[in-house]
Enzyme design. Structure first.
Site, PDB file in Angstrom:
ATOM      1  N   CYS A  99       2.286   0.029 -17.602  1.00 46.82           N
ATOM      2  CA  CYS A  99       2.567   0.904 -16.464  1.00 46.82           C
ATOM      3  C   CYS A  99       2.704   0.099 -15.191  1.00 46.82           C
ATOM      4  O   CYS A  99       2.061  -0.933 -15.028  1.00 46.82           O
ATOM      5  CB  CYS A  99       1.424   1.906 -16.292  1.00 46.82           C
ATOM      6  N   PRO A 150      -1.475  -9.817 -12.862  1.00 50.09           N
ATOM      7  CA  PRO A 150      -1.545 -11.201 -13.345  1.00 50.09           C
ATOM      8  C   PRO A 150      -2.457 -11.337 -14.564  1.00 50.09           C
ATOM      9  O   PRO A 150      -3.310 -10.466 -14.800  1.00 50.09           O
ATOM     10  CB  PRO A 150      -2.146 -11.958 -12.148  1.00 50.09           C
ATOM     11  N   ASP A 195      -8.265   4.841 -13.673  1.00 50.86           N
ATOM     12  CA  ASP A 195      -7.385   5.624 -14.551  1.00 50.86           C
ATOM     13  C   ASP A 195      -7.590   7.131 -14.379  1.00 50.86           C
ATOM     14  O   ASP A 195      -6.825   7.922 -14.933  1.00 50.86           O
ATOM     15  CB  ASP A 195      -7.602   5.228 -16.021  1.00 50.86           C
TER      16      ASP A 195
END
Ligand code: UD1
Length: 391
Positions: A117, A123, A306
């Protein structure tokens, strides 16, 4: 293009059985590469990331048998290649766990950069730092990661950032390494504990998962012949809890671990919702308009990033002005543009958003989800799954 039509308004009422945790399952499946045997995994969520993970494992030589839609047996005795299929690994984020597992199993892997997503920069420097400290040589060239180790040896590893992915990946690569690896400043999410429990069931010696220091005593090999059931999904459970509040509904969630939901429970009570903890099930209901609250997303046991978009919807309907500070990802407020089209009053500035609560949201003929083209709705639960059910 996939289209979902939602007809409202309605209150969500009833019972839901929570699935196995996606973020645990997508790590446990590659972890089977460390096993020289056959094992059974139960309570897998029925989503595309799991199917793609299984395809990747099969391409590497594993044999998978589906017992039912949530259970597989997997035979990883015969791994035939160290090249992971680039087209499949680029489809989702967690494909990076192939690196840790294959370094442990074969000492070598070639894999595409992970997809996933669009949440801002993602990174993997802490993963690479961990692999290198364990003795691997890692190169990234033209979107492909090449990792190789003559022999993995234990090392103390201090994570500069609390990272779920790096903690699990380094844990995977350290399980068969010689000596005792210590991961300091480790992430503590429930799925990290679940992956460690899975590996320990198969013969690993991992201690301290769920705290910020994890100690991994390297073992010679992992055996199969065991069955493991994936932990219930904290994010799916939290999503339904917030859906109950947003729709002034009444939901009972079965198969959940209420301890994992404490940060969400606390916020729901703060905004005027009701939560009844029944051990392995939880009931959430709300009769009134929610009150304002301020939220800051944090690594576990803080409020999970989330669940930030789902909480954003609740707060857009709350009395008063709420503030959300997103401390994990740079670009996690894209959903607010779409909510504003429906009458929400949200101003997002960088990693902070202000929610001036409105009484109700209006119908909107087209809400657009900014999925990365490779990111399917089922793998991208972070805003869509809940959102589509409840507008
Ligand atoms: C996992 C979850 C994702 C969740 C996130 C944070 C999976 C498959 N995905 O993602 O749903 O949103 O945890 O709870 O489990 N970072 C670095 N260098 C690294 C790794 C991470 O700087 O090497 C940074 C990230 O940019 C981010 C933060 O650390 O700001 C947390 O990332 P991380 O915990 O690694 O997230 P993921 O494991 O990718």
């Amino acid at each position: 293009m996939e289209k979902l039509v939602v007809t409202g308004p309605t209150s969500l009422k009833g019972e839901v059985i929570i699935s196995g945790a996606k973020n645990a399952a997508v790590a446990i499946l590659p972890a089977t590469l460390l096993i020289d045997g056959i094992c059974t995994i139960e309570n897998l969520p029925n989503i595309s990331d799991i199917k793609i993970s299984c395809e990747i494992l099969e391409k590497l030589g594993a044999k998978i048998t589906w017992i039912d839609k949530n259970t597989i047996t997997i035979d990883t005795r015969n791994i035939t290649t160290t090249k992971a299929p680039l087209d499949l690994t680029s489809k989702f984020r967690a494909s990076y766990y192939i690196i840790g597992a294959m370094l442990g199993r074969m000492g070598e892997i070639e894999v595409g950069m992970p997809g996933g997503c669009k949440l801002g920069a993602r990174p993997i420097d802490q993963h690479i730092k961990g692999f290198e400290l364990l003795g691997a040589n890692v190169k990234v060239e033209k979107g492909t990661i090449y990792a190789k180790a003559e022999e993995l040896h234990a090392s103390p590893i201090y994570m500069d950032i609390v990272s779920v992915g790096a903690t699990i990946n380094v844990m995977l690569s350290a399980v068969l390494a010689k000596g005792t690896t210590i991961i300091d400043n480790a992430a503590k999410e429930p799925h990290i504990v679940d992956v460690a429990n899975f590996l320990n069931t198969m013969g690993a010696d991992i201690r301290g998962a769920g705290t910020d220091v994890i100690k991994i005593n390297g073992v010679e090999k992992l055996h199969g012949n065991a069955t493991y059931s994936v932990v219930p999904d904290q994010i799916e459970a939290g999503t339904f809890m917030l859906a109950a509040v947003a729709t002034k509904g009444d939901l009972t969630l079965k198969n959940c671990i209420t301890k994992h939901l404490e940060s969400i429970t606390a916020k729901i009570i703060e905004i005027g919702g009701n939560v009844e903890d029944n051990g392995d099930s939880i009931r959430v209901w709300c009769n009134n308009r929610p009150r304002k609250a301020n939220i800051k997303t944090l690594p576990y046991p803080g409020f999970p990033t989330d669940l930030q978009p789902q909480m954003g919807v609740v707060l857009s309907l709350a009395e008063g002005t709420s503030i959300i500070n997103e401390s994990i990802w740079d670009s996690r407020f894209q959903y607010t543009d779409e909510l504003n089209k429906m009458g929400a009053k949200i101003t997002a500035q960088g990693k902070t958003a202000f929610f001036e609560g409105v009484e109700k949201l209006n119908r909107c003929s087209s809400i657009f989800f900014r999925f990365k083209s490779r990111c399917s709705p089922s793998s991208c639960r972070n805003s869509s799954k809940w959102y589509n059910r409840n507008i």
